[in-house]
Write a protein that holds these residues in place. Structure first.
Motif, short mmCIF file in Angstrom:
data_model
loop_
_atom_site.label_atom_id
_atom_site.label_comp_id
_atom_site.label_asym_id
_atom_site.label_seq_id
_atom_site.Cartn_x
_atom_site.Cartn_y
_atom_site.Cartn_z
N GLN A 1 37.06 44.29 78.54
CA GLN A 1 38.05 43.72 79.46
C GLN A 1 38.62 44.78 80.39
O GLN A 1 38.88 44.50 81.57
CB GLN A 1 39.18 43.07 78.65
N TYR A 2 38.83 45.99 79.89
CA TYR A 2 39.34 47.07 80.73
C TYR A 2 38.36 47.37 81.86
O TYR A 2 38.77 47.59 83.01
CB TYR A 2 39.59 48.32 79.89
N ALA A 3 37.08 47.40 81.54
CA ALA A 3 36.07 47.70 82.56
C ALA A 3 35.97 46.58 83.58
O ALA A 3 35.77 46.83 84.78
CB ALA A 3 34.71 47.94 81.89
N ASP B 1 41.44 34.61 85.19
CA ASP B 1 42.55 33.68 85.34
C ASP B 1 43.89 34.41 85.28
O ASP B 1 44.80 34.14 86.07
CB ASP B 1 42.46 32.62 84.24
N LEU B 2 44.01 35.35 84.35
CA LEU B 2 45.24 36.13 84.25
C LEU B 2 45.51 36.93 85.52
O LEU B 2 46.66 37.21 85.86
CB LEU B 2 45.15 37.09 83.05
N PRO C 1 53.12 47.40 80.59
CA PRO C 1 54.17 46.91 81.48
C PRO C 1 53.67 46.34 82.80
O PRO C 1 54.47 45.83 83.58
CB PRO C 1 55.03 48.16 81.75
N HIS C 2 52.38 46.42 83.08
CA HIS C 2 51.89 46.16 84.43
C HIS C 2 51.19 44.81 84.56
O HIS C 2 49.96 44.70 84.51
CB HIS C 2 50.99 47.31 84.88
N GLY C 3 52.00 43.80 84.72
CA GLY C 3 51.49 42.47 85.04
C GLY C 3 50.96 41.71 83.84
O GLY C 3 50.89 42.21 82.72
N LYS C 4 50.57 40.47 84.12
CA LYS C 4 50.06 39.60 83.07
C LYS C 4 48.82 40.18 82.43
O LYS C 4 48.65 40.14 81.20
CB LYS C 4 49.75 38.22 83.64
N VAL C 5 47.92 40.69 83.25
CA VAL C 5 46.66 41.18 82.69
C VAL C 5 46.88 42.49 81.93
O VAL C 5 46.22 42.73 80.91
CB VAL C 5 45.58 41.31 83.78
N GLY C 6 47.79 43.34 82.38
CA GLY C 6 48.10 44.55 81.64
C GLY C 6 48.66 44.25 80.26
O GLY C 6 48.26 44.85 79.26
#
Length: 298
Positions: free
Chosen positions: A26-28, A68-69, A198-203
């Protein structure tokens, strides 16, 4: 991003990912999506062996969930790859994914095509067996295979040894990032808590999913040394931004034995095998892009 990349410096990219296998794919995916140099032509859900009876479908749905996130569902084509490994080195498993690779490789486009593989090489081997003419029209980056020179058991290779044999013995340009090299991308939980969560929905999702992936009944499982994880798929993205020209060797592609050891093949075609990757560059570029992207949600 607050900057643009001139079109002539961009590249075409297809991502092949076993996104639901662990917690680093997911990170990639997010890193690639947030990198303006990369024209993403499709993201293929890959199988990951027998950990799940529906592994490829699991990956397909996880890719869509991550997009989607990010508010990007529908922006990129998400396709199904092969549901399992090749039955033998001569028989492809045609899929939406292998057909995309063929279609994009055969396009007349001045921009080079790269295909990254964050799992087994099944869909690349299938595409080549279906249409050998793609071999000189793309470059593949594979996160997989054991440590050179001897080789050793490695998860991505284990999920389709025959596919790796097909690719190693083909003319396809191949950049390999073996296990000892992708293991260099080590992160601490504290680091991710500060620079990702802390950085957004996906973070938030990336951090919490990595934690939950390694929890059962409230107890942590499989954490190397207790506080770190390996983002081993991320070099598949960073090497598209900077290919680290002094950090790889050209070697004759070996034969791959059934125990995943390497058998020298003097005179065989050469592949690029990385000795190291720059984890500082990989992680800092990802953290910066994630931070900038999160600002657009506010």
């Amino acid at each position: 991003m607050p900057f643009e990349v001139p079109k002539e410096k961009q590249i075409r990219l297809i991502i092949n990912t076993e996104a639901k296998c662990e917690a680093d794919d997911q990170y990639a995916i997010v890193h690639a999506v947030l990198s303006p140099r990369l024209q993403i032509k499709g993201i293929i859900g890959a199988h990951f062996g027998t950990r799940s009876a529906t592994a490829m479908e699991d990956s397909y749905y996880e890719i869509n969930h991550v997009l989607d996130l990010m508010g990007m569902l529908g922006k990129f084509d998400v396709l199904h790859g092969a549901p399992c490994k090749l039955p033998d080195p001569n028989t492809p498993i045609p899929s939406e994914g292998s057909n995309l690779i063929i279609r994009e490789a055969l396009k007349e486009d001045p921009l080079p095509l790269f295909v990254t593989f964050q799992g087994p090489l099944t869909d690349l081997a299938s595409a080549y067996l279906q249409e050998p003419g793609i071999a000189e029209r793309l470059t593949a980056i594979w996160i997989g295979g054991g440590t050179y020179p001897e080789g050793n058991p490695e998860f991505n290779l284990s999920n389709d040894i025959d596919a790796a044999r097909v690719v190693f013995n083909s003319p396809i340009r191949l950049w390999q990032v073996p296990k000892n090299v992708y293991d260099m991308v080590r992160v601490e939980l504290a680091e991710l808590a500060v620079k990702v969560y802390p950085h957004g929905k996906v973070g938030k999702y990336l951090y919490e999913y990595l934690i939950s992936h390694n929890m059962k009944n409230g107890h942590r499982l499989e954490w190397p040394k207790g506080e770190i994880w390996i983002l081993g798929d991320s070099p598949a993205v960073s090497l598209l931004l900077n290919d680290q020209p002094f950090d790889y060797d050209w070697i004759e592609a070996p034969e791959i034995a059934s125990d995943m050891s390497y058998i020298p093949r003097p005179g065989n075609r050469k592949i690029r095998v990385y000795r190291s990757v720059d984890s500082r560059f990989i992680l800092e570029d990802f953290y910066a892009k994630l931070t900038l992207f999160a600002l657009t949600e506010k």
